[in-house]
Design a protein around this motif. Structure first.
Motif, PDB file in Angstrom:
ATOM      1  N   PRO A 194      33.501 -69.980 117.852  1.00  0.00           N
ATOM      2  CA  PRO A 194      34.477 -69.727 116.778  1.00  0.00           C
ATOM      3  C   PRO A 194      35.919 -70.035 117.179  1.00  0.00           C
ATOM      4  CG  PRO A 194      33.761 -67.666 117.772  1.00  0.00           C
ATOM      5  CD  PRO A 194      32.933 -68.739 118.404  1.00  0.00           C
ATOM      6  N   VAL A 195      36.569 -70.856 116.387  1.00  0.00           N
ATOM      7  CA  VAL A 195      37.986 -71.217 116.514  1.00  0.00           C
ATOM      8  C   VAL A 195      38.322 -71.702 117.932  1.00  0.00           C
ATOM      9  CG1 VAL A 195      40.351 -70.582 115.881  1.00  0.00           C
ATOM     10  CG2 VAL A 195      38.432 -69.364 114.855  1.00  0.00           C
ATOM     11  N   PRO A 196      37.764 -72.832 118.343  1.00  0.00           N
ATOM     12  CA  PRO A 196      38.137 -73.390 119.638  1.00  0.00           C
ATOM     13  C   PRO A 196      39.578 -73.876 119.611  1.00  0.00           C
ATOM     14  CG  PRO A 196      36.787 -74.951 118.428  1.00  0.00           C
ATOM     15  CD  PRO A 196      36.793 -73.677 117.633  1.00  0.00           C
ATOM     16  N   GLY A 204      37.292 -83.448 138.784  1.00  0.00           N
ATOM     17  CA  GLY A 204      36.226 -84.425 138.687  1.00  0.00           C
ATOM     18  C   GLY A 204      35.702 -84.620 137.281  1.00  0.00           C
ATOM     19  N   ASP A 205      36.361 -83.993 136.309  1.00  0.00           N
ATOM     20  CA  ASP A 205      35.948 -84.093 134.905  1.00  0.00           C
ATOM     21  C   ASP A 205      34.487 -83.676 134.712  1.00  0.00           C
ATOM     22  OD1 ASP A 205      38.460 -85.046 134.467  1.00  0.00           O
ATOM     23  OD2 ASP A 205      37.874 -87.118 134.084  1.00  0.00           O
ATOM     24  N   LYS A 206      34.058 -82.681 135.501  1.00  0.00           N
ATOM     25  CA  LYS A 206      32.657 -82.261 135.413  1.00  0.00           C
ATOM     26  C   LYS A 206      32.414 -81.360 134.217  1.00  0.00           C
ATOM     27  CE  LYS A 206      28.883 -80.282 138.137  1.00  0.00           C
ATOM     28  NZ  LYS A 206      28.497 -79.677 139.449  1.00  0.00           N
ATOM     29  N   TYR A 207      33.296 -80.387 134.021  1.00  0.00           N
ATOM     30  CA  TYR A 207      33.124 -79.429 132.932  1.00  0.00           C
ATOM     31  C   TYR A 207      34.368 -79.415 132.045  1.00  0.00           C
ATOM     32  CZ  TYR A 207      29.405 -77.604 135.945  1.00  0.00           C
ATOM     33  OH  TYR A 207      28.302 -77.470 136.738  1.00  0.00           O
ATOM     34  N   LEU A 208      34.136 -79.148 130.781  1.00  0.00           N
ATOM     35  CA  LEU A 208      35.223 -78.935 129.841  1.00  0.00           C
ATOM     36  C   LEU A 208      35.265 -77.463 129.508  1.00  0.00           C
ATOM     37  CD1 LEU A 208      37.360 -80.429 127.999  1.00  0.00           C
ATOM     38  CD2 LEU A 208      35.644 -80.237 126.180  1.00  0.00           C
ATOM     39  N   LEU A 209      36.418 -76.834 129.755  1.00  0.00           N
ATOM     40  CA  LEU A 209      36.607 -75.439 129.397  1.00  0.00           C
ATOM     41  C   LEU A 209      37.274 -75.379 128.030  1.00  0.00           C
ATOM     42  CD1 LEU A 209      37.961 -73.976 132.774  1.00  0.00           C
ATOM     43  CD2 LEU A 209      35.588 -74.386 132.071  1.00  0.00           C
ATOM     44  N   VAL A 210      36.782 -74.473 127.164  1.00  0.00           N
ATOM     45  CA  VAL A 210      37.290 -74.370 125.803  1.00  0.00           C
ATOM     46  C   VAL A 210      37.642 -72.914 125.517  1.00  0.00           C
ATOM     47  CG1 VAL A 210      36.883 -74.893 123.377  1.00  0.00           C
ATOM     48  CG2 VAL A 210      35.734 -76.255 125.140  1.00  0.00           C
ATOM     49  N   GLY A 211      38.904 -72.667 125.173  1.00  0.00           N
ATOM     50  CA  GLY A 211      39.331 -71.319 124.821  1.00  0.00           C
ATOM     51  C   GLY A 211      38.903 -70.971 123.407  1.00  0.00           C
ATOM     52  N   MET A 212      38.207 -69.850 123.232  1.00  0.00           N
ATOM     53  CA  MET A 212      37.707 -69.431 121.930  1.00  0.00           C
ATOM     54  C   MET A 212      38.645 -68.392 121.313  1.00  0.00           C
ATOM     55  SD  MET A 212      35.163 -71.193 121.239  1.00  0.00           S
ATOM     56  CE  MET A 212      34.379 -72.438 122.241  1.00  0.00           C
ATOM     57  N   THR A 213      39.578 -68.873 120.501  1.00  0.00           N
ATOM     58  CA  THR A 213      40.557 -67.973 119.906  1.00  0.00           C
ATOM     59  C   THR A 213      39.915 -67.034 118.897  1.00  0.00           C
ATOM     60  OG1 THR A 213      42.248 -69.648 120.265  1.00  0.00           O
ATOM     61  CG2 THR A 213      42.789 -67.893 118.731  1.00  0.00           C
ATOM     62  N   GLY A 214      38.761 -67.402 118.365  1.00  0.00           N
ATOM     63  CA  GLY A 214      38.041 -66.520 117.452  1.00  0.00           C
ATOM     64  C   GLY A 214      37.075 -65.595 118.150  1.00  0.00           C
TER      65      GLY A 214
END
Length: 340
Positions: A194-196, A204-214
């Motif tokens: 919800p609400v990224p 190394g561009d292995k993982y993408l971290l995404v903050g979930m504001t929702g």
């Protein structure tokens, strides 16, 4: 980021707003005292505040266009670009003094902006227009390459180190879109939560971290499999990222919990929280000596200074309404928006 709780109201206001041309204004004279200045965008006030880092006092205020949210230095660090989302333009200012250098009109709804690491591309998310604009950059001028529909509410940007892909968070649809910059096409989309908002690539561009504001966590996306492999509990309203520049840790601001979490990029765990903050911690910047973290408090009309050794908020500075983007002149230029 405009969260889902009030995005509808802002969309309606933006739709009613006519396109305006903001005249350049006489700004502050350049002196040696401006060597360590900080610029803060007051998005609800259409101004920027100029703060002396040494005295921690506001020493000037400069008008901007409507709703300046994010900002980005040019690759040569000669100018700071202020993106005025409702005015549909970019404002170039002297990063030392805040003096207006020039305006670029007809850049529609520039919410978040960023240069690819190879400096060939300039990307702008149109949050209220549900669009992504990709420009060629020749070192000075921007030439539109493609305007891409990208629903719904494209927000933050992260680039791969090879400049081939840009990742865009889509707030309402709860997705991440991977954009091929060379062909200006969508490579893939995936649901993340919800609400990224903020997006951050681990070494190394292995993982993408995404903050979930929702929600109250950071999603970890394995880019090889395009799957969320785990979630990292942080605090409610996980929003934006800032590296600690130690090669090991990244910070995430939690806008509802009023905290900042410290994430270990190797173990992908939360290793500590900074508490006792004002409402709405948002964008962050690190002092050149890495001793202090400055943070904008969107809901408190203040900027805060955090001592990283003690993890305590040691000072607050009053600025304008809804302070958002923050920039330190005395730092090396950063072309990607991960830390903006």
């Amino acid at each position: 980021m405009r969260s889902k709780f009030f995005s509808g109201r802002l969309r309606a206001a933006a739709a009613r707003a006519a396109r305006i041309v903001v005249p350049a204004t006489a700004a502050l004279a350049a002196t040696a005292a401006f060597a360590n200045n900080i610029i803060v965008l007051n998005s609800a006030e259409a101004t920027l505040s100029l703060i002396d880092e040494n005295t921690r006092q506001v020493i000037g205020t400069v008008p901007t266009g409507k709703e300046p949210h994010h900002l980005m230095p040019t690759p040569d660090n000669a100018s700071l670009i202020v993106a005025n989302s409702v005015s549909n333009n970019l404002m170039f200012v002297d990063p030392k003094t805040g003096t207006v250098q020039r305006w670029v009109q007809d850049i529609e709804d520039p919410y978040q902006i960023g240069f690819s690491p190879d400096r060939k591309w300039f990307v702008s998310t149109g949050l209220r227009l549900d669009r992504l604009d990709i420009y060629h950059f020749d070192g000075k001028n921007l030439t539109i390459a493609k305007r891409m529909p990208l629903p719904t509410m494209p927000s933050h940007i992260a680039f791969t180190n090879d400049s081939k892909t840009a990742f865009i968070s889509l707030q309402v649809s709860g997705e991440i879109a991977a954009i091929d910059l060379a062909t200006q096409t969508v490579k893939w989309k995936m649901k993340v939560g919800p609400v990224p908002a903020g997006v951050w690539l681990t070494p190394g561009d292995k993982y993408l971290l995404v903050g979930m504001t929702g929600a109250d966590y950071v999603a970890v996306v394995d880019l090889a499999t395009q799957k969320v492999i785990k979630t990292i509990p942080t605090g409610k309203g996980a929003h934006n990222f800032r590296s600690l520049v130690d090669g090991k840790h990244v910070l995430v601001s939690n806008r509802v919990a009023n905290t900042i979490s410290i994430i270990d990029e190797d173990s992908l765990t939360n290793v500590g929280d900074i508490t006792g903050l004002l409402p709405g911690p948002d964008d962050m910047e690190l002092s050149a000596d890495k001793k202090y973290l400055w943070v904008t408090f969107r809901f408190a009309k203040h900027v805060g200074v955090i001592d990283l050794a003690s993890r305590k908020l040691i000072q607050t500075i009053k600025v304008g309404r809804s302070p958002h983007g923050i920039y330190f002149y005395n730092r090396a230029p950063v072309t990607a928006p991960n830390g903006a």
